[in-house]
Design an enzyme around this catalytic site. Sequence first.
Site, PDB file in Angstrom:
ATOM      1  N   LYS A  90       0.919  -1.326   0.127  1.00  0.00           N
ATOM      2  CA  LYS A  90      -0.142  -0.193   0.139  1.00  0.00           C
ATOM      3  C   LYS A  90       1.067   1.234   0.018  1.00  0.00           C
ATOM      4  CE  LYS A  90      -4.346  -1.570   1.602  1.00  0.00           C
ATOM      5  NZ  LYS A  90      -4.237  -3.169   1.573  1.00  0.00           N
ATOM      6  N   GLU A 112     -10.912   6.423   2.342  1.00  0.00           N
ATOM      7  CA  GLU A 112     -11.569   5.761   3.188  1.00  0.00           C
ATOM      8  C   GLU A 112     -10.667   4.413   3.706  1.00  0.00           C
ATOM      9  OE1 GLU A 112     -10.587   5.435  -0.126  1.00  0.00           O
ATOM     10  OE2 GLU A 112     -10.221   3.391  -0.514  1.00  0.00           O
ATOM     11  N   SER A 381       1.875  -9.625  -0.688  1.00  0.00           N
ATOM     12  CA  SER A 381       1.635  -8.216  -0.607  1.00  0.00           C
ATOM     13  C   SER A 381       1.869  -7.570   0.744  1.00  0.00           C
ATOM     14  CB  SER A 381      -0.045  -8.195  -0.997  1.00  0.00           C
ATOM     15  OG  SER A 381      -0.591  -8.961  -0.058  1.00  0.00           O
TER      16      SER A 381
HETATM   17  C1  LIG Z   1      -5.213  -4.132   1.204  1.00  0.00           C
HETATM   18  C2  LIG Z   1      -4.372  -5.232   0.968  1.00  0.00           C
HETATM   19  C3  LIG Z   1      -4.511  -6.362  -0.108  1.00  0.00           C
HETATM   20  C4  LIG Z   1      -5.761  -6.163  -0.963  1.00  0.00           C
HETATM   21  O1  LIG Z   1      -5.494  -4.974  -1.841  1.00  0.00           O
HETATM   22  P1  LIG Z   1      -5.263  -5.050  -3.274  1.00  0.00           P
HETATM   23  O2  LIG Z   1      -5.600  -3.641  -3.862  1.00  0.00           O
HETATM   24  O3  LIG Z   1      -5.883  -6.049  -3.839  1.00  0.00           O
HETATM   25  O4  LIG Z   1      -3.781  -5.262  -3.422  1.00  0.00           O
HETATM   26  C5  LIG Z   1      -3.899  -7.180  -0.033  1.00  0.00           C
HETATM   27  N1  LIG Z   1      -2.860  -7.676   0.763  1.00  0.00           N
HETATM   28  C6  LIG Z   1      -2.502  -6.762   1.745  1.00  0.00           C
HETATM   29  C7  LIG Z   1      -1.573  -7.156   2.699  1.00  0.00           C
HETATM   30  C8  LIG Z   1      -3.322  -5.752   2.000  1.00  0.00           C
HETATM   31  O5  LIG Z   1      -2.709  -4.770   3.036  1.00  0.00           O
END
Ligand SMILES: *Cc1c(COP(=O)(O)O)cnc(C)c1O
Length: 417
Positions: A90, A112, A381
Site C-alpha cells: 500500500k 476511505e 503483498s
Molecule cells: C489491502 C491489502 C490487500 C488487498 O488490496 P489489493 O488492492 O487487492 O492489492 C492485499 N494484501 C494486503 C497485505 C493488503 O494490505
Amino acid sequence: MNQANNKKGYYGQWGGAFIPEVLHETFVQLNIAYQKARSDESFWKEYLQLMSNYSGRPTPLTFAENLSNHFGGARIYIKREDLNHTGAHKANNVMGQGLLVKRMGKKRVIAETGAGQHGVATATMAARFGLQCTIYMGEEDVARQRPNVFWMEKLGATVVPVSNGAKTLKDAINEAFRDWVTRMDDTHYVFGTVCGPHPFPEMVAWFQSIIGQEARGQIMEQHGSLPSAVYACVGGGSNALGIFQGFMNNNEVELVGVEAGGKGIDTDQHATRMKGDRAAAGVAQGYKTMFLQDSDGQMLDTHSIAAGLDYVGISPILADLGDSGRVRFEAATDQEVLEALELTMKTEGIIPALESAHAFVQAFKDAPRLSHEEAIIINMSGRGDKDIFTIAHSFDDPSWKAFIVGRGDEYRKSMGE
Ligand SMILES: *Cc1c(COP(=O)(O)O)cnc(C)c1O
C-alpha cells in the site's frame, strides 16, 4: 502499459468515471496532473528515490528453497512487499499519490479504509508530507479494527466513523466522496486501490507497477529466465496488477489472481467476483465492474478471513484481463489459507499477511506439477503481524486467550470496576 483504451477510462466494457457533476472539474485537474507526472521522467525518479530512502525499495525477491523442496516441483520465489514501510504494498500507492498532491499544491488528503491498512498508510504519508488528513471508516470497522484506528490517530489523522448503511467500507467510500465535493480546492482523495472512477485504476496501477519492474529484473538475474507463472491475491487488485505488469506482454508467463473463497464459493460467505455466480456487472462507487450483488442490484455482504480481500467490487482492469483470459482467476478458502500460512511460517520463517496467503495457496497447488527448471513467483503483498488477533483466534490458541483475558482483567481493575 495498462493505460485505459480511451479518454473515458474504459477497459473493454469495464471502468469509466461515473461521478457527480460537481466533481467534474476536480477530475479534469487530477487527470491533467497525473498525465503530466506520467510523462515527466523526473517525477518517476523522485518516486524511486523516495521509495528507496523511506520504504526500503527495491524489496527482495526471496528464493524459497525449503518450500520448493517440500513440493518437489517448480522453484518458488517470493516477492517481499512485506518489507515496505508500514508492511505492505500500500505504501507504493500512497507515497506516489502524496508526491502528486505536492505537485498539485493541495494541503489536505482524505481516504476511505475498511480494515484500516490503507488508512494507516495514508496517515503515514500525510505525516511525512505535512498534509492534513481525514480518514473515513465505517462505524463497524472502527470498532473491529481498534489497533489501526489507534495508529491513524497517533500519526495525526482524524478518523471519522461513518454510521450510514452497513457502516463498513462502501459507506466510508460514499462519505469520502461527499467530503471531496465540499472541499475540492484544497483536498485530494487518496483512493486505496485500482478501482473507482478513472483515472484512479490506471494511476494506482502505475504506482504499483514498481513491483513488477523490480520482480522482472530480479527473476532474470536469479533464475536466468522468466517465470512460468506469477501469483497474487486480489482484493481491489492493486498488488496483483502491480506485479502482473512486469510480465503482461510475455504470454508464456501465466498470471494468476486469487480471490477470497471464504467458507467456499458455493456458500454465501466469500468475496469472489470472477468465479461463482453471485457477482454481476454493475455501476457503483464511480465505476463499472463485476460487483457481488443480488438480483435487485443490492450489494451483498462479503466474507473473508482476510479483511483486505473483503470487497464487493474488483478492478475494471482485472475484470477485462479476466474476460480476455490473460489472467486466470482462482479462489482460496479461509481454511486453505491458514494451512498455507502455517507451512510458510514453519518452513521459511516468513509470516505472510492473511491476504497474501491466498496467493500462496494456489501456488502450492500448482508447483508440484511443474518441473525443477521452472520458476514461479508469489507476490507477498504484506506481512502477517497485523493479523495476530485473527490468526491466534483461528488456531484456537489457549495461551493467547489467557493473555487477552488477563489484559482485560488488568484494564477492568485499573478502571475501578
Ligand atoms: C489491502 C491489502 C490487500 C488487498 O488490496 P489489493 O488492492 O487487492 O492489492 C492485499 N494484501 C494486503 C497485505 C493488503 O494490505
